[in-house]
Design an enzyme around this catalytic site. Structure first.
Site, PDB file in Angstrom:
ATOM      1  N   GLY A  73       0.804  -1.222   0.000  1.00  0.00           N
ATOM      2  CA  GLY A  73       0.000   0.000   0.000  1.00  0.00           C
ATOM      3  C   GLY A  73       0.834   1.269   0.000  1.00  0.00           C
ATOM      4  O   GLY A  73       0.469   2.260  -0.658  1.00  0.00           O
ATOM      5  N   ASN A  74       1.991   1.240   0.713  1.00  0.00           N
ATOM      6  CA  ASN A  74       2.779   2.472   0.835  1.00  0.00           C
ATOM      7  C   ASN A  74       3.449   2.880  -0.468  1.00  0.00           C
ATOM      8  O   ASN A  74       3.937   3.994  -0.591  1.00  0.00           O
ATOM      9  CB  ASN A  74       3.820   2.335   1.962  1.00  0.00           C
ATOM     10  CG  ASN A  74       4.949   1.391   1.592  1.00  0.00           C
ATOM     11  OD1 ASN A  74       4.734   0.387   0.929  1.00  0.00           O
ATOM     12  ND2 ASN A  74       6.149   1.725   2.009  1.00  0.00           N
ATOM     13  N   LYS A 111       2.319 -12.533   3.359  1.00  0.00           N
ATOM     14  CA  LYS A 111       3.593 -12.343   2.643  1.00  0.00           C
ATOM     15  C   LYS A 111       4.487 -13.558   2.836  1.00  0.00           C
ATOM     16  O   LYS A 111       5.078 -14.072   1.879  1.00  0.00           O
ATOM     17  CB  LYS A 111       4.306 -11.078   3.148  1.00  0.00           C
ATOM     18  CG  LYS A 111       3.522  -9.808   2.867  1.00  0.00           C
ATOM     19  CD  LYS A 111       4.276  -8.573   3.332  1.00  0.00           C
ATOM     20  CE  LYS A 111       3.325  -7.418   3.553  1.00  0.00           C
ATOM     21  NZ  LYS A 111       2.408  -7.139   2.436  1.00  0.00           N
ATOM     22  N   LYS A 161     -13.290  -9.659   5.320  1.00  0.00           N
ATOM     23  CA  LYS A 161     -12.546  -8.494   4.832  1.00  0.00           C
ATOM     24  C   LYS A 161     -13.465  -7.277   4.722  1.00  0.00           C
ATOM     25  O   LYS A 161     -14.373  -7.247   3.896  1.00  0.00           O
ATOM     26  CB  LYS A 161     -11.960  -8.868   3.457  1.00  0.00           C
ATOM     27  CG  LYS A 161     -11.128  -7.811   2.826  1.00  0.00           C
ATOM     28  CD  LYS A 161      -9.677  -7.926   3.214  1.00  0.00           C
ATOM     29  CE  LYS A 161      -8.918  -6.731   2.658  1.00  0.00           C
ATOM     30  NZ  LYS A 161      -7.821  -6.302   3.499  1.00  0.00           N
ATOM     31  N   LYS A 210      -3.499  -9.701  -2.013  1.00  0.00           N
ATOM     32  CA  LYS A 210      -2.609  -9.393  -3.144  1.00  0.00           C
ATOM     33  C   LYS A 210      -1.286 -10.156  -3.092  1.00  0.00           C
ATOM     34  O   LYS A 210      -0.713 -10.450  -4.135  1.00  0.00           O
ATOM     35  CB  LYS A 210      -2.369  -7.890  -3.265  1.00  0.00           C
ATOM     36  CG  LYS A 210      -1.452  -7.278  -2.235  1.00  0.00           C
ATOM     37  CD  LYS A 210      -0.137  -6.852  -2.819  1.00  0.00           C
ATOM     38  CE  LYS A 210       0.848  -6.288  -1.832  1.00  0.00           C
ATOM     39  NZ  LYS A 210       0.744  -6.447  -0.422  1.00  0.00           N
TER      40      LYS A 210
HETATM   41  P1  ADP Z   1       1.239  -4.024   2.573  1.00  0.00           P
HETATM   42  O1  ADP Z   1       0.374  -2.891   2.159  1.00  0.00           O
HETATM   43  O2  ADP Z   1       2.666  -3.852   2.124  1.00  0.00           O
HETATM   44  O3  ADP Z   1       0.660  -5.373   2.247  1.00  0.00           O
HETATM   45  P2  ADP Z   1       0.696  -4.646   5.385  1.00  0.00           P
HETATM   46  O4  ADP Z   1       0.343  -3.610   6.388  1.00  0.00           O
HETATM   47  O5  ADP Z   1      -0.381  -5.567   4.925  1.00  0.00           O
HETATM   48  O6  ADP Z   1       1.377  -3.884   4.173  1.00  0.00           O
HETATM   49  O7  ADP Z   1       1.887  -5.541   5.948  1.00  0.00           O
HETATM   50  C1  ADP Z   1       3.081  -4.930   6.461  1.00  0.00           C
HETATM   51  C2  ADP Z   1       2.995  -4.805   7.976  1.00  0.00           C
HETATM   52  O8  ADP Z   1       3.061  -6.075   8.612  1.00  0.00           O
HETATM   53  C3  ADP Z   1       4.134  -4.058   8.653  1.00  0.00           C
HETATM   54  O9  ADP Z   1       3.950  -2.668   8.610  1.00  0.00           O
HETATM   55  C4  ADP Z   1       4.109  -4.600  10.073  1.00  0.00           C
HETATM   56  O10 ADP Z   1       3.452  -3.681  10.935  1.00  0.00           O
HETATM   57  C5  ADP Z   1       3.221  -5.845   9.993  1.00  0.00           C
HETATM   58  N1  ADP Z   1       3.751  -7.048  10.607  1.00  0.00           N
HETATM   59  C6  ADP Z   1       2.985  -7.975  11.233  1.00  0.00           C
HETATM   60  N2  ADP Z   1       3.717  -8.977  11.701  1.00  0.00           N
HETATM   61  C7  ADP Z   1       5.003  -8.704  11.365  1.00  0.00           C
HETATM   62  C8  ADP Z   1       6.238  -9.385  11.567  1.00  0.00           C
HETATM   63  N3  ADP Z   1       6.294 -10.568  12.190  1.00  0.00           N
HETATM   64  N4  ADP Z   1       7.362  -8.823  11.091  1.00  0.00           N
HETATM   65  C9  ADP Z   1       7.320  -7.638  10.443  1.00  0.00           C
HETATM   66  N5  ADP Z   1       6.186  -6.936  10.229  1.00  0.00           N
HETATM   67  C10 ADP Z   1       5.033  -7.460  10.669  1.00  0.00           C
HETATM   68 MG    MG Z   2      -1.149  -6.156   3.065  1.00  0.00          MG
END
Ligand code: ADP
Ligand code: MG
Length: 337
Positions: A11-12, A276, A129, A214
């Site tokens: 998203g960023n 991820k 969701k 995604k």
């Molecule tokens: P994106 O839009 O890139 O999919 P998300 O917010 O869905 O972003 O996922 C990234 C976030 O996952 C990070 O900002 C962090 O706060 C969170 N996160 C949750 N668990 C973990 C972890 N074990 N290690 C690192 N980040 C984590």
């Molecule tokens: Mg995400």
């Protein structure tokens, strides 16, 4: 050695926290993102880009609701396709400009992408969701009656529609994506996890009111285009165990077994880092060479092996050192690749 790389943008890459989502804000963010992607292309790699669409499709859904007295609102699958077109168009502009600046004559094309889901997926029994605007209780009841939507009260902020998030099964446009990639173009595909479709009578595809993660869709895309590398770019440089807790440890190179073990211990949050890591694991288990999770600004360094959470597959075993031409040191404008 040139690789086929699927880049999944978080998203960023499109919208920063606190921004409203004006056209100018999103264009500027995408311009910064495009610079990173152009460097991969300049290093000679074939690049397929995919991206999230949460805030964008959310805003499109608000427009449907607010405009519904004047023009007919479009369903969720159509809104998803709209967001693919909009974000793809901005990426085409920004990436096109970066590539020209680097002296590269590489076309960029967006493919509206449908992703098959299984209507028998357990997710359809339990929509989780939240999407679109917050509604008053009264309006929420109207929408439940009129459209059969599932609505949930969201922590005192109002009522919100919830939709299922089924597992992606296949990328409908995979053959055409493969041929466009083979032609040398940068392809943008499966935005927002793809438009979810079900296979109906006679093999016809029907849009489904759901949202596909995604990162999991990126893995399907990477597998179906035969990518060597899946790189998931987010707002943290690495995944961690004990994230934001005592004993927090950022993870670098991981074996499949280590990553599966940490996952089983619940270190990666559902809905953010969880998918991820799952996508990375599925990719290397399915024969992918390397899966990387890192931040947008560290993409090149992570490809060079300098940072990021990296999971290597068996295919990578005999390919040590392939990073050599990539990364901060090897960055070059590769004309006529
Ligand atoms: P994106 O839009 O890139 O999919 P998300 O917010 O869905 O972003 O996922 C990234 C976030 O996952 C990070 O900002 C962090 O706060 C969170 N996160 C949750 N668990 C973990 C972890 N074990 N290690 C690192 N980040 C984590
Ligand atoms: Mg995400």
């Amino acid at each position: 050695m040139p690789k086929t790389i699927v880049v999944a943008l978080g998203g960023n890459a499109i919208l920063q926290p606190g921004q409203r989502g004006t056209a100018a804000e999103q264009y500027e963010n995408i311009a910064v993102t495009a610079r990173q992607i152009a460097r991969m292309v300049a290093d000679g790699h074939r690049v397929v880009v995919t991206h999230g669409n949460g805030p964008q499709v959310g805003n499109i859904l608000i427009q449907q609701e607010e405009g519904s007295a004047a023009v007919p609102p479009m369903p969720l699958d159509v809104c998803g396709a709209m967001s693919q077109g909009f974000i793809g168009y901005y990426l085409q502009q920004c990436l096109g400009r970066e590539l020209v600046t680097l002296g590269l004559d590489v076309p960029v094309a967006t493919i509206v992408t449908q992703v098959v889901v299984d209507v028998g997926d357990a997710a359809f029994q339990n929509p989780t969701k939240p999407v679109g605007p917050f509604y008053s209780e009264e309006r929420a009841r109207e929408l439940v009656a009129a459209k059969g939507w599932r609505m949930k009260e969201d922590a005192g902020r109002g009522w919100r529609r919830v939709v299922p998030s089924p597992d992606p099964r296949g990328i409908v446009e995979a053959p055409v994506i493969r041929s466009v990639v083979a032609s040398g173009a940068v392809v943008i595909a499966s935005g927002g996890g793809g438009v979810p479709v079900a296979v109906g009578e006679g093999g016809h595809l029907l849009g489904v009111e759901a949202v596909i993660d995604k990162d999991l869709a990126a893995e399907r895309l990477a597998c179906e285009v035969g990518a060597d590398v899946l790189i998931i770019l987010t707002d943290v440089e690495k995944a961690a165990v004990n994230y934001r807790q005592p004993g927090e440890t950022w993870l670098g190179e991981l074996t499949l077994e280590q990553a599966r073990a940490y996952q089983a211990q619940g270190h990666f949050q559902a809905g953010s880092m969880g998918p991820k890591v799952e996508a990375a694991l599925r990719f290397v288990e399915g024969g992918g060479e390397l899966a990387v999770i890192t931040s947008l600004s560290r993409a090149m360094a992570a490809l060079a092996g300098e940072t990021g959470t990296r999971i290597r597959g068996a295919a990578a075993a005999g390919a040590a050192g392939w990073e050599a031409p990539v990364g901060e040191q090897g960055y070059r404008a590769a004309r006529g690749r």
